[in-house]
Design a protein around this motif. Structure first.
Motif, PDB file in Angstrom:
ATOM      1  N   PHE A 121       8.232   5.059 -18.637  1.00  0.00           N
ATOM      2  CA  PHE A 121       7.397   5.677 -17.615  1.00  0.00           C
ATOM      3  C   PHE A 121       6.021   6.071 -18.139  1.00  0.00           C
ATOM      4  N   THR A 122       5.889   6.261 -19.436  1.00  0.00           N
ATOM      5  CA  THR A 122       4.551   6.456 -19.995  1.00  0.00           C
ATOM      6  C   THR A 122       3.727   5.189 -19.797  1.00  0.00           C
ATOM      7  N   GLY A 123       4.353   4.040 -20.000  1.00  0.00           N
ATOM      8  CA  GLY A 123       3.662   2.777 -19.748  1.00  0.00           C
ATOM      9  C   GLY A 123       3.294   2.607 -18.290  1.00  0.00           C
ATOM     10  N   GLU A 124       4.183   3.029 -17.386  1.00  0.00           N
ATOM     11  CA  GLU A 124       3.872   2.929 -15.962  1.00  0.00           C
ATOM     12  C   GLU A 124       2.750   3.892 -15.567  1.00  0.00           C
ATOM     13  N   LEU A 125       2.743   5.082 -16.161  1.00  0.00           N
ATOM     14  CA  LEU A 125       1.649   6.030 -15.897  1.00  0.00           C
ATOM     15  C   LEU A 125       0.330   5.454 -16.394  1.00  0.00           C
ATOM     16  N   GLU A 126       0.350   4.832 -17.556  1.00  0.00           N
ATOM     17  CA  GLU A 126      -0.841   4.171 -18.088  1.00  0.00           C
ATOM     18  C   GLU A 126      -1.337   3.105 -17.111  1.00  0.00           C
ATOM     19  N   ASN A 127      -0.439   2.267 -16.637  1.00  0.00           N
ATOM     20  CA  ASN A 127      -0.826   1.219 -15.688  1.00  0.00           C
ATOM     21  C   ASN A 127      -1.303   1.803 -14.369  1.00  0.00           C
ATOM     22  N   PHE A 128      -0.704   2.907 -13.952  1.00  0.00           N
ATOM     23  CA  PHE A 128      -1.117   3.525 -12.697  1.00  0.00           C
ATOM     24  C   PHE A 128      -2.570   4.011 -12.767  1.00  0.00           C
ATOM     25  N   LEU A 129      -2.932   4.648 -13.858  1.00  0.00           N
ATOM     26  CA  LEU A 129      -4.311   5.143 -13.964  1.00  0.00           C
ATOM     27  C   LEU A 129      -5.308   3.995 -14.062  1.00  0.00           C
ATOM     28  N   ILE A 130      -4.924   2.927 -14.754  1.00  0.00           N
ATOM     29  CA  ILE A 130      -5.805   1.751 -14.800  1.00  0.00           C
ATOM     30  C   ILE A 130      -5.926   1.141 -13.409  1.00  0.00           C
ATOM     31  N   MET A 131      -4.800   1.028 -12.714  1.00  0.00           N
ATOM     32  CA  MET A 131      -4.787   0.489 -11.351  1.00  0.00           C
ATOM     33  C   MET A 131      -5.672   1.313 -10.426  1.00  0.00           C
ATOM     34  N   ALA A 132      -5.560   2.636 -10.531  1.00  0.00           N
ATOM     35  CA  ALA A 132      -6.349   3.512  -9.663  1.00  0.00           C
ATOM     36  C   ALA A 132      -7.842   3.271  -9.854  1.00  0.00           C
ATOM     37  N   ARG A 133      -8.239   3.081 -11.112  1.00  0.00           N
ATOM     38  CA  ARG A 133      -9.656   2.816 -11.356  1.00  0.00           C
ATOM     39  C   ARG A 133     -10.051   1.429 -10.875  1.00  0.00           C
ATOM     40  N   GLU A 134      -9.202   0.423 -11.127  1.00  0.00           N
ATOM     41  CA  GLU A 134      -9.519  -0.947 -10.709  1.00  0.00           C
ATOM     42  C   GLU A 134      -9.661  -1.059  -9.194  1.00  0.00           C
ATOM     43  N   GLU A 135      -8.826  -0.319  -8.467  1.00  0.00           N
ATOM     44  CA  GLU A 135      -8.839  -0.400  -7.011  1.00  0.00           C
ATOM     45  C   GLU A 135      -9.647   0.714  -6.362  1.00  0.00           C
ATOM     46  N   ASN A 136     -10.294   1.548  -7.189  1.00  0.00           N
ATOM     47  CA  ASN A 136     -11.095   2.669  -6.702  1.00  0.00           C
ATOM     48  C   ASN A 136     -10.276   3.593  -5.803  1.00  0.00           C
ATOM     49  N   ILE A 137      -9.098   3.977  -6.328  1.00  0.00           N
ATOM     50  CA  ILE A 137      -8.171   4.847  -5.603  1.00  0.00           C
ATOM     51  C   ILE A 137      -8.153   6.220  -6.260  1.00  0.00           C
ATOM     52  N   ASP A 138      -8.152   7.261  -5.480  1.00  0.00           N
ATOM     53  CA  ASP A 138      -7.949   8.608  -5.990  1.00  0.00           C
ATOM     54  C   ASP A 138      -6.539   8.681  -6.573  1.00  0.00           C
ATOM     55  N   PRO A 139      -6.373   8.974  -7.869  1.00  0.00           N
ATOM     56  CA  PRO A 139      -5.031   8.962  -8.459  1.00  0.00           C
ATOM     57  C   PRO A 139      -4.077   9.986  -7.858  1.00  0.00           C
ATOM     58  N   PHE A 140      -4.599  10.955  -7.126  1.00  0.00           N
ATOM     59  CA  PHE A 140      -3.730  11.945  -6.494  1.00  0.00           C
ATOM     60  C   PHE A 140      -3.320  11.539  -5.074  1.00  0.00           C
ATOM     61  N   ALA A 141      -3.839  10.431  -4.572  1.00  0.00           N
ATOM     62  CA  ALA A 141      -3.589  10.060  -3.179  1.00  0.00           C
ATOM     63  C   ALA A 141      -2.314   9.259  -2.953  1.00  0.00           C
ATOM     64  N   PRO A 142      -2.024   8.221  -3.752  1.00  0.00           N
ATOM     65  CA  PRO A 142      -0.875   7.370  -3.414  1.00  0.00           C
ATOM     66  C   PRO A 142       0.456   8.123  -3.457  1.00  0.00           C
ATOM     67  N   ARG A 143       1.297   7.820  -2.497  1.00  0.00           N
ATOM     68  CA  ARG A 143       2.646   8.390  -2.438  1.00  0.00           C
ATOM     69  C   ARG A 143       3.660   7.255  -2.355  1.00  0.00           C
ATOM     70  N   GLY A 144       4.826   7.508  -2.925  1.00  0.00           N
ATOM     71  CA  GLY A 144       5.856   6.484  -2.931  1.00  0.00           C
ATOM     72  C   GLY A 144       7.200   7.071  -3.287  1.00  0.00           C
ATOM     73  N   SER A 145       7.987   6.317  -4.025  1.00  0.00           N
ATOM     74  CA  SER A 145       9.344   6.746  -4.352  1.00  0.00           C
ATOM     75  C   SER A 145       9.329   7.772  -5.480  1.00  0.00           C
ATOM     76  N   PHE A 146      10.473   8.409  -5.688  1.00  0.00           N
ATOM     77  CA  PHE A 146      10.577   9.419  -6.756  1.00  0.00           C
ATOM     78  C   PHE A 146      10.437   8.784  -8.137  1.00  0.00           C
ATOM     79  N   ALA A 147      10.584   7.457  -8.234  1.00  0.00           N
ATOM     80  CA  ALA A 147      10.433   6.779  -9.517  1.00  0.00           C
ATOM     81  C   ALA A 147       9.061   6.126  -9.676  1.00  0.00           C
ATOM     82  N   GLY A 148       8.176   6.309  -8.693  1.00  0.00           N
ATOM     83  CA  GLY A 148       6.821   5.798  -8.827  1.00  0.00           C
ATOM     84  C   GLY A 148       6.568   4.453  -8.201  1.00  0.00           C
TER      85      GLY A 148
END
Length: 355
Positions: free
Chosen positions: A172-199
């Protein structure tokens, strides 16, 4: 003279130590930018802040994001739930599992989703070689065609599992890393996306690493948005193609079994591999021709009234890349077939089949 020689040598050593210390202090300071909130002082936080520097995230930016994340005990509780033990005899588990996804509402809603998004599905089928019914079925099983994409903030889910759940912290550290990169690549507020309890995110429930590897801009608006049906459709199809989907080939075929005891003695599951002649020698044969195929997997389903046996082909294995479960892949397969049959029926009436 020996003292004079020693002084410059000492000076050089001090300079060298000073240079090394400057680098180390910089790394130390980068790793120790204060994080407040639920993850202040949590194991792995400092290393993660340093890790994100290689992606252009300043320590201050990463620390600010982690300071805004919240630890969710409910997520840990869900992850800790024990998987059911393997049964020693038929319990009807498959029949109950199947009923969750192949009710009348699920089939009808799948047909309605297909009709609403027919153009996007047709483009995906033509470009990626994946039939529309399987794309629709994945979205149906994952999120009820977008009706339940999850309410947990992704940043909370991933931070909780990265820094407060040691058993899966590395993943999940790797997924968090990818999430922050994704948020920047897609110009998404990292606090905005919602989904499952596992991310997992969007109609297709992609983890951040899968988003970065397989999500596509299927509607051509310049953004990959998995909450958008068109992009979700293209992304699921791309995921299947990447994992080896064989256009025009079958997925699974029911098997006839002469001796249930002999079949039970064989190892079963999506990751098994048998030659057709080998299975035939044990009294297990496909109920219809399979066409060109090398090996098949032997699938055992604990159905009400006794075990069912199926033969899984390459495309069945591809579905398990989405979720490593025989029951999951079979539910997707049978839902896909049910949706296709219902949509193709002249008056939309119920069509029965064993698929």
């Amino acid at each position: 003279m020996s003292i004079l020689r020693f002084i410059p040598l000492l000076a050089l050593l001090l300079v060298g130590c000073g240079t090394s210390s400057t680098r180390d202090d910089g790394a130390y300071n980068a790793m120790h930018v204060p994080v407040s909130g639920d993850f202040a002082g949590a194991p792995g936080v400092d290393a993660f802040i340093a890790r994100m520097r290689q992606h252009g995230y300043s320590p201050e930016r990463t620390a600010a994001i982690l300071s805004g994340a919240r630890r969710q005990q409910s997520i840990i509780d869900l992850m800790d739930q024990q998987a059911p033990s393997k049964s020693t005899g038929p319990t009807g588990a498959w029949t109950r599992y199947r009923a969750k996804f192949l009710g009348e509402d699920s089939i009808n809603n799948g047909v309605a989703f297909w009709r609403r998004n027919e153009a996007a599905l047709d483009r995906a089928a033509a470009h990626y070689g994946v039939p529309p019914e399987y794309i629709v079925a994945i979205i149906g099983v994952e999120t009820r065609y977008g009706g339940f994409t999850g309410k947990t903030r992704i940043i909370d889910a991933l931070a909780t599992l990265a820094f407060a759940y040691p058993r899966r912290a590395e993943y999940f550290t790797g997924e968090l890393e990818n999430f922050l990169i994704m948020a920047r690549e897609e110009n998404i507020d990292p606090f905005a996306p919602r989904g499952s309890f596992a991310g997992a995110m969007g109609l297709g429930q992609f983890m951040p690493s899968s988003f970065r590897d397989h999500a596509v801009d299927h509607d051509g608006d310049g953004h990959r948005d998995l909450w958008n049906p068109a992009d979700a459709i293209g992304s699921v199809a791309n995921y299947f193609r990447h994992h080896g989907w064989q256009p025009g080939e079958a997925v699974a075929v029911r098997a006839s079994v002469e001796s249930p005891a002999a079949a039970r003695a064989l190892k079963s599951g999506f990751n098994t591999s048998y030659g057709l002649n080998e299975l035939a020698g044990r009294g297990i044969k496909p109920t219809r021709a399979l066409g060109r195929t090398g090996t098949v997997s032997l699938l055992e389903l604990d159905a009400q009234g006794g075990y069912e046996y199926w033969l899984g082909l390459k495309n069945f294995y591809v579905i398990t890349r989405y979720n490593h479960s025989t029951y999951y892949a079979m539910a997707v397969h049978q839902l896909a077939q049910a949706i296709r049959s219902r949509k193709d029926a002249p008056d939309g009436t119920r069509v029965s089949s064993t698929w």
